[in-house]
Scaffold this motif. Structure first.
Motif, PDB file in Angstrom:
ATOM      1  N   ALA A 214       0.828  -1.207   0.000  1.00 10.74           N
ATOM      2  CA  ALA A 214       0.000   0.000   0.000  1.00 10.74           C
ATOM      3  C   ALA A 214       0.865   1.260   0.000  1.00 10.74           C
ATOM      4  N   PRO A 215       1.678   1.470  -1.048  1.00 11.85           N
ATOM      5  CA  PRO A 215       2.619   2.599  -1.054  1.00 11.85           C
ATOM      6  C   PRO A 215       1.959   3.970  -1.170  1.00 11.85           C
ATOM      7  N   MET A 216       0.638   4.011  -1.383  1.00 13.80           N
ATOM      8  CA  MET A 216      -0.027   5.310  -1.446  1.00 13.80           C
ATOM      9  C   MET A 216      -0.605   5.732  -0.099  1.00 13.80           C
ATOM     10  N   CYS A 217      -0.235   5.028   0.971  1.00 11.18           N
ATOM     11  CA  CYS A 217      -0.618   5.484   2.310  1.00 11.18           C
ATOM     12  C   CYS A 217       0.047   6.830   2.592  1.00 11.18           C
ATOM     13  N   ASP A 218      -0.438   7.515   3.617  1.00 14.37           N
ATOM     14  CA  ASP A 218       0.062   8.860   3.926  1.00 14.37           C
ATOM     15  C   ASP A 218       1.330   8.843   4.762  1.00 14.37           C
ATOM     16  N   ILE A 219       1.418   7.897   5.687  1.00 13.49           N
ATOM     17  CA  ILE A 219       2.601   7.794   6.550  1.00 13.49           C
ATOM     18  C   ILE A 219       3.018   6.330   6.638  1.00 13.49           C
ATOM     19  N   PHE A 220       4.293   6.116   6.976  1.00 14.22           N
ATOM     20  CA  PHE A 220       4.835   4.760   7.089  1.00 14.22           C
ATOM     21  C   PHE A 220       5.722   4.675   8.318  1.00 14.22           C
ATOM     22  N   LEU A 221       5.717   3.505   8.948  1.00 14.25           N
ATOM     23  CA  LEU A 221       6.746   3.180   9.924  1.00 14.25           C
ATOM     24  C   LEU A 221       7.832   2.398   9.202  1.00 14.25           C
ATOM     25  N   VAL A 222       9.073   2.864   9.335  1.00 14.75           N
ATOM     26  CA  VAL A 222      10.199   2.320   8.584  1.00 14.75           C
ATOM     27  C   VAL A 222      11.318   1.951   9.547  1.00 14.75           C
ATOM     28  N   LEU A 223      11.931   0.802   9.311  1.00 15.35           N
ATOM     29  CA  LEU A 223      13.111   0.414  10.089  1.00 15.35           C
ATOM     30  C   LEU A 223      14.373   0.826   9.337  1.00 15.35           C
ATOM     31  N   ALA A 224      15.325   1.422  10.061  1.00 14.60           N
ATOM     32  CA  ALA A 224      16.592   1.843   9.457  1.00 14.60           C
ATOM     33  C   ALA A 224      17.672   1.858  10.528  1.00 14.60           C
ATOM     34  N   GLN A 225      18.909   1.758  10.075  1.00 15.34           N
ATOM     35  CA  GLN A 225      20.058   1.735  10.983  1.00 15.34           C
ATOM     36  C   GLN A 225      20.488   3.159  11.318  1.00 15.34           C
ATOM     37  N   ALA A 226      20.218   3.558  12.561  1.00 15.95           N
ATOM     38  CA  ALA A 226      20.656   4.867  13.072  1.00 15.95           C
ATOM     39  C   ALA A 226      22.001   4.701  13.795  1.00 15.95           C
ATOM     40  N   PRO A 227      22.623   5.789  14.218  1.00 13.87           N
ATOM     41  CA  PRO A 227      23.882   5.651  14.957  1.00 13.87           C
ATOM     42  C   PRO A 227      23.775   4.738  16.175  1.00 13.87           C
ATOM     43  N   GLY A 228      22.589   4.705  16.790  1.00 16.94           N
ATOM     44  CA  GLY A 228      22.401   3.864  17.976  1.00 16.94           C
ATOM     45  C   GLY A 228      21.902   2.469  17.674  1.00 16.94           C
ATOM     46  N   GLY A 229      21.819   2.098  16.399  1.00 17.22           N
ATOM     47  CA  GLY A 229      21.350   0.763  16.029  1.00 17.22           C
ATOM     48  C   GLY A 229      20.027   0.817  15.264  1.00 17.22           C
ATOM     49  N   LEU A 230      19.462  -0.348  15.021  1.00 18.84           N
ATOM     50  CA  LEU A 230      18.224  -0.441  14.240  1.00 18.84           C
ATOM     51  C   LEU A 230      17.096   0.289  14.967  1.00 18.84           C
ATOM     52  N   SER A 231      16.477   1.226  14.264  1.00 22.22           N
ATOM     53  CA  SER A 231      15.500   2.113  14.882  1.00 22.22           C
ATOM     54  C   SER A 231      14.253   2.217  14.021  1.00 22.22           C
ATOM     55  N   CYS A 232      13.194   2.732  14.619  1.00 25.77           N
ATOM     56  CA  CYS A 232      11.900   2.875  13.951  1.00 25.77           C
ATOM     57  C   CYS A 232      11.651   4.358  13.662  1.00 25.77           C
ATOM     58  N   PHE A 233      11.157   4.639  12.464  1.00 23.26           N
ATOM     59  CA  PHE A 233      10.936   6.024  12.044  1.00 23.26           C
ATOM     60  C   PHE A 233       9.553   6.184  11.422  1.00 23.26           C
ATOM     61  N   LEU A 234       9.002   7.378  11.577  1.00 28.67           N
ATOM     62  CA  LEU A 234       7.795   7.758  10.852  1.00 28.67           C
ATOM     63  C   LEU A 234       8.204   8.549   9.621  1.00 28.67           C
ATOM     64  N   LEU A 235       7.734   8.099   8.470  1.00 30.27           N
ATOM     65  CA  LEU A 235       8.098   8.730   7.209  1.00 30.27           C
ATOM     66  C   LEU A 235       6.818   9.101   6.452  1.00 30.27           C
ATOM     67  N   PRO A 236       6.574  10.391   6.217  1.00 32.88           N
ATOM     68  CA  PRO A 236       5.382  10.786   5.456  1.00 32.88           C
ATOM     69  C   PRO A 236       5.656  10.806   3.952  1.00 32.88           C
ATOM     70  N   ARG A 237       4.629  10.546   3.162  1.00 25.90           N
ATOM     71  CA  ARG A 237       4.784  10.645   1.711  1.00 25.90           C
ATOM     72  C   ARG A 237       4.969  12.102   1.280  1.00 25.90           C
ATOM     73  N   ILE A 238       4.231  13.002   1.942  1.00 26.38           N
ATOM     74  CA  ILE A 238       4.333  14.423   1.654  1.00 26.38           C
ATOM     75  C   ILE A 238       4.848  15.126   2.908  1.00 26.38           C
TER      76      ILE A 238
END
Length: 542
Positions: A214-238
């Motif tokens: 569902a890539p046309m959703c408005d926001i996503f929770l995304v996992l990515a490697q931050a300086p402190g390790g694997l972290s969770c992020f909120l990423l908006p389409r706009i």
């Protein structure tokens, strides 16, 4: 008209039936605390069985989403075009609260009512993907109270707005999840997407994701490697300033089924996102979202079983062979009753997990522990049973069942998805073991639950005793993880049927699934069972 053009002995369309009339579902809805929502569930079920809703489902499945990476003059737009019927399905689902609405409803049983509504809204399963993720995102988002304050009211809104706009300016939004990468799959800790702090509280994400539904959703929770390790992020389409975020859609997956839902590969090219929870705590932050979508997988598989059974019984009621209606022939009755028993057991354990979720949300620690181990095993076993169930239901229609017009091929293509989505069989089985290791008190709660009724039938008692012994052999337990998960789910199903089920259904389940007086395929129930009430319960929805 020549006699060869006269159509006889063909089955009329299955329209204007109500999936909410299913006794096992309504009984579970009431038992788990959602009686106040019975009217809403019935109303949605009537719409679900209508010719209009079924037509929406056909069109959304047939006319697959189309990816537009660029506009006509070369600007990158990364938009997915859906058939209008898809939007009608989404609008109806959100309008009836199948998404995140329960998080804004303080009534006990809100999550149970939502589960029942999801179980009767059956025209097309693909659009339930963004509905499910929108439901599941809220607990994870609450790890960042500032973000939750902005987005939770929009997620729980019953307004569907498919336009690509700044999320905070919309009347309602949907949410997705982006975890897996091509080199890791379920091993999300192997992800290589990088998150670099920007100094203003935001991060820049760079990397590829292998499955983003569902890539046309408005926001996503995304996992990515931050300086402190694997972290969770909120990423908006706009982004808040109205610019398109650097979330680039590479292609849509060409899937076996689930055609109405766009699943995509995504590149983040310096996309802007905000941290949810603590750095290095990405998996614990997003895991509740995963657990809730696993609940929907279990519900979805139980729904698939009831839907397939309904179509099979409808066919058997109207089709004659060898001078008799199929529904009156002993061997077909064996098959249909066996399918009905499987569907009832699946529905009961799925709704029990919905009830446990509802009570866990309200602070019941015991129910939270039961859900932790029970949901992992139920997700494994109920989803595992959906595919052979769909195959047997399709076979009840003979050659007509293999034709797209019957709706059975779509049901069959969809059935394996629930077993794969949010962790395939091995992942779910191993998650059952993980629940036992990280929360050993969940095992105590499980056996306390089973002890309330295991003495009521010797076959259930023997199964529970065997389960205790199996859990005690820790040396080979990982090798046996699938059998362990299966046996836990069977124990829960058997206990629920003995305690709350119809006696004829309970007896058929105990004689076959636990006492093993059963063959290797559906339709091998032993002689002497009372099939009439089992089939009568299944006939109600038709």
């Amino acid at each position: 008209m020549p006699d060869t053009h006269v159509v006889t002995n063909q089955v009329p369309p299955l329209v204007d039936h109500n999936p909410a009339a299913s006794p096992v579902l309504t009984e579970a809805l009431i038992r788990e605390g959602g009686e106040w929502g019975l009217g809403e569930v019935t109303e949605l079920g009537a719409l679900s069985g209508s010719a209009q809703a079924q037509r929406w489902g056909e069109l959304a499945d047939r006319n697959r989403p189309v990816l537009h990476t660029h506009d006509r003059v070369g600007h990158r737009i990364d938009e997915v075009e859906y058939d209008p019927a898809y939007h009608e399905l989404m609008r109806t689902a959100i309008g009836h609260g199948l998404h995140a609405a329960p998080w804004a409803d303080d009534r006990a049983g809100a999550h149970v009512v939502r589960a029942a509504k999801t179980s009767v809204w059956t025209p097309e399963p693909g659009h339930i993907c963004p509905i499910s993720m929108t439901y599941a995102v809220v607990p994870a988002l609450r790890f960042n109270p500032d973000l939750a304050a902005v987005y939770e009211p929009l997620l729980t809104s019953r307004v569907y707005d498919p336009e690509l706009k700044v999320p905070a300016t919309k009347a309602g939004i949907t949410a997705g999840m982006s975890m897996t990468e091509k080199q890791g799959g379920s091993d999300v800790r192997a992800g290589t997407t990088q998150a670099v702090p920007n100094g203003d509280g935001s991060y820049s994400l760079t990397g590829h994701k292998w499955f983003t539904s569902a890539p046309m959703c408005d926001i996503f929770l995304v996992l990515a490697q931050a300086p402190g390790g694997l972290s969770c992020f909120l990423l908006p389409r706009i982004l808040p300033d109205g610019a398109r975020n650097r979330m680039l859609l590479q292609r849509l997956k060409d899937k076996l089924g689930n055609h109405a839902n766009a699943s995509s590969e995504v590149e983040y090219d310096g996309a802007t996102a905000w941290l949810v929870g603590e750095e290095g705590r990405g998996v614990p932050t997003i895991i509740e979202m995963v657990n809730l979508t696993r609940l929907d997988c279990t519900l979805g598989s139980a729904t698939s079983m009831r839907s397939g059974l309904t179509r099979a019984i409808h066919h058997a009621q109207h089709r004659k062979a060898f001078g008799e209606y199929l529904i009156d022939q002993p061997l077909m009755r064996n098959v249909l009753a066996d399918l009905a028993v499987e569907g009832e057991a699946a529905t009961m354990v799925a709704m029990r997990m919905a009830g446990a979720t509802d009570r866990a949300v309200r602070g019941d620690s015991r129910e939270a522990l039961l859900r932790r181990i029970g949901l992992a095993s139920a997700k494994y076993w109920v989803c595992k049973r959906a595919t052979p169930h769909a195959a047997e239901a399709m076979e009840c229609l003979g050659g007509n069942g293999y034709v797209e017009d019957s709706g059975m091929p779509r049901l069959y293509r969809e059935a394996p998805l629930m077993g794969i989505w949010e962790g395939s069989g091995n992942v779910s089985a191993l998650d059952t073991l993980r629940a036992m290791m990280t929360r050993p008190d969940s095992v105590e709660v499980l056996f306390d639950e089973l002890a309330q009724v295991s003495g009521a039938d010797p076959r259930l008692g023997v199964h529970v005793d065997g389960l205790k012994q199996a859990l005690g052999d820790v040396e080979t337990i990982q090798y046996r993880a699938r059998k362990v998960a299966e046996d836990i789910c069977l124990a829960l199903q058997g206990a629920l049927l003995v305690r709350h089920g119809h006696p004829a259904v309970a007896e058929a389940f105990l004689a076959t699934r636990l006492d093993r007086r059963w063959g290797g395929a559906f339709g091998t129930l032993p002689a002497g069972l009372d099939l009439d009430p089992i089939l009568e319960r299944a006939l109600v929805a038709v």
